[in-house]
Design an enzyme around this catalytic site. Structure first.
Site, PDB file in Angstrom:
ATOM      1  N   ARG A 237      75.514  90.831  64.601  1.00  0.00           N
ATOM      2  CA  ARG A 237      76.311  91.787  63.835  1.00  0.00           C
ATOM      3  C   ARG A 237      75.357  92.796  63.192  1.00  0.00           C
ATOM      4  O   ARG A 237      74.286  92.426  62.711  1.00  0.00           O
ATOM      5  CB  ARG A 237      77.124  91.082  62.736  1.00  0.00           C
ATOM      6  CG  ARG A 237      78.356  90.327  63.247  1.00  0.00           C
ATOM      7  CD  ARG A 237      79.455  91.283  63.698  1.00  0.00           C
ATOM      8  NE  ARG A 237      80.669  90.585  64.099  1.00  0.00           N
ATOM      9  CZ  ARG A 237      80.972  90.240  65.354  1.00  0.00           C
ATOM     10  NH1 ARG A 237      80.153  90.518  66.351  1.00  0.00           N
ATOM     11  NH2 ARG A 237      82.109  89.638  65.629  1.00  0.00           N
ATOM     12  N   GLU A 266      80.147 101.004  63.005  1.00  0.00           N
ATOM     13  CA  GLU A 266      80.586 101.144  64.404  1.00  0.00           C
ATOM     14  C   GLU A 266      81.914 101.883  64.435  1.00  0.00           C
ATOM     15  O   GLU A 266      82.790 101.581  63.614  1.00  0.00           O
ATOM     16  CB  GLU A 266      80.730  99.762  65.049  1.00  0.00           C
ATOM     17  CG  GLU A 266      79.382  99.052  65.173  1.00  0.00           C
ATOM     18  CD  GLU A 266      79.482  97.666  65.807  1.00  0.00           C
ATOM     19  OE1 GLU A 266      80.557  97.299  66.325  1.00  0.00           O
ATOM     20  OE2 GLU A 266      78.477  96.950  65.792  1.00  0.00           O
ATOM     21  N   HIS A 285      78.629  97.936  71.473  1.00  0.00           N
ATOM     22  CA  HIS A 285      79.191  96.599  71.212  1.00  0.00           C
ATOM     23  C   HIS A 285      79.881  96.061  72.476  1.00  0.00           C
ATOM     24  O   HIS A 285      81.079  95.781  72.479  1.00  0.00           O
ATOM     25  CB  HIS A 285      80.177  96.648  70.030  1.00  0.00           C
ATOM     26  CG  HIS A 285      80.393  95.318  69.369  1.00  0.00           C
ATOM     27  ND1 HIS A 285      80.508  95.162  68.009  1.00  0.00           N
ATOM     28  CD2 HIS A 285      80.524  94.072  69.881  1.00  0.00           C
ATOM     29  CE1 HIS A 285      80.704  93.889  67.718  1.00  0.00           C
ATOM     30  NE2 HIS A 285      80.723  93.201  68.843  1.00  0.00           N
TER      31      HIS A 285
END
Ligand SMILES: NC(=O)c1ccc[n+]([C@@H]2O[C@H](COP(=O)([O-])OP(=O)(O)OC[C@H]3O[C@@H](n4cnc5c(N)ncnc54)[C@H](O)[C@@H]3O)[C@@H](O)[C@H]2O)c1
Ligand SMILES: O=C(O)[C@H](O)CO
Length: 323
Positions: A237, A266, A285
């Site tokens: 993360r 993000e 991601h």
């Protein structure tokens, strides 16, 4: 009467159908306050919640007084206020095993692409710069035989260790909350404290959950401990890393390169300095983003919700104690 559920992520048709066989489904585009207000009755009635990548906090739970189970299409559950769910005795289901191998593949792809500068040199070829036999300014560094440091030896860490040990003959150091017999017996992994790992590893790979304890675990002091030749990888993360410190370490040559699948914000803002650095591979991601694995995760999440609302929590449940 079938229980009502809120679905906040599009599902493949067959999975949507399976969900509708069991529940009355209200599909919404997200969990923003506006959306919740627009579908207030459906949220008030819902016993289940299924989706991913949205915050589920106490403010939302207040709008869902009948909620009994939530099911996330992910293994990470840092978007959920677990304490608030526990207080309300709401089950939280996730998809731990469906994506393990695919995410380990992504980590290995980040290791290889940063080491061999795959993205950077491919862009130079496309730009017409390959006009003669290449010289050292196009060279990368080896992966095989180099020391891999894995921070977070869980399911995905183990799958990465397997690839690195058998595929690339890499000695493995690891740090986690406890020692893992399997990592040591199968992949010759050596448990060490974080400082030792940072000092000795050629590749430092993070695959950690985001918790209060792991927030900004890696910052200025930690980058300073790494080798100048170290390549830093994060697919856990974003907020586990102090991104400003990472940018400074890259800009000052304190580390050699970085491969990143996750970021503090993000989508990564287009003006992020990370995007100006040739020694950074930045991915959007995509850790688990293959057709097969995303389908398998969604299917698992649907089954998880069916199980949870029927009181079955033998697997994939974060908080079975609240049942
Ligand atoms: N990039 C992606 O698309 C993607 C995909 C899947 C998972 N993830 C992230 O990867 C994480 C790990 O997934 P997993 O299935 O391997 O989980 P896991 O629970 O099996 O493993 C987590 C590991 O982290 C270790 N850990 C936790 N806190 C720690 C700390 N403070 N210091 C050192 N080690 C610590 C645990 O001991 C465990 O070994 C997820 O929580 C998620 O955040 C990202
Ligand atoms: O935690 C996960 O499963 C991935 O990051 C996808 O969100």
């Amino acid at each position: 009467m079938k229980p009502s559920v809120i679905l906040y992520k599009a599902l493949p048709d067959d999975l949507q159908k399976r969900l509708e066989e069991h529940f009355t489904v209200t599909q919404v585009k997200n969990l923003s306050p506006d959306t919740v207000a627009q579908h207030a009755d459906a949220f008030a009635r819902a016993e289940g919640l299924l989706g991913s990548s949205e915050k589920v906090d106490s403010a939302l739970l207040e709008k869902m007084p009948k909620l009994r189970a939530t099911s996330t299409i992910s293994v990470g559950y840092d978007n959920f206020d677990v304490e608030a769910l526990n207080a309300r005795k709401v089950l939280l289901m996730h998809t731990p095993t469906a994506l393990t191998e695919t995410v380990a593949d992504t980590l290995m792809a980040l290791v290889l692409s940063t080491a061999r500068r795959v993205v950077e040199v491919a862009e130079r070829v496309k730009a017409g710069e390959w006009t003669k036999s290449i010289g050292p300014d196009w060279f990368g560094v080896d992966v095989h035989g180099k020391t891999l440091g894995i921070v977070g030896m869980g399911r995905i860490g183990l799958a990465l260790a397997q690839r690195a040990h058998f595929g690339f003959n890499m000695p493995i150091l690891y740090n986690a909350r406890r020692q893992h017999k399997e990592a040591e017996e199968r992949f010759n992994g050596r448990y060490c404290d974080l400082d030792t790992l940072l000092q000795e590893a050629d590749y430092v790979c993070l695959i950690l959950p985001l918790t209060d304890e792991t927030h900004h675990l890696i910052g200025k002091a930690e980058f300073a401990k790494m080798k100048k030749s170290a390549i830093f990888i994060n697919a856990g993360r974003g907020p586990v890393v102090d991104e400003k410190a990472l940018i400074a370490a890259l800009q000052n040559g304190e580390i050699h390169a970085a491969g990143l699948d996750v970021f503090e914000q993000e989508p990564l803002p287009v003006d992020s300095p990370l995007l100006t650095l040739p020694n950074v591979v930045a991915l959007p991601h995509i850790g688990s983003a293959t057709h097969e694995t995303r389908y398998s995760m969604a299917s698992t999440a649907v089954d998880n919700l069916i199980d949870a609302l029927n009181g079955k929590v033998e697997k994939n449940c974060v908080n079975p104690q609240v049942k």
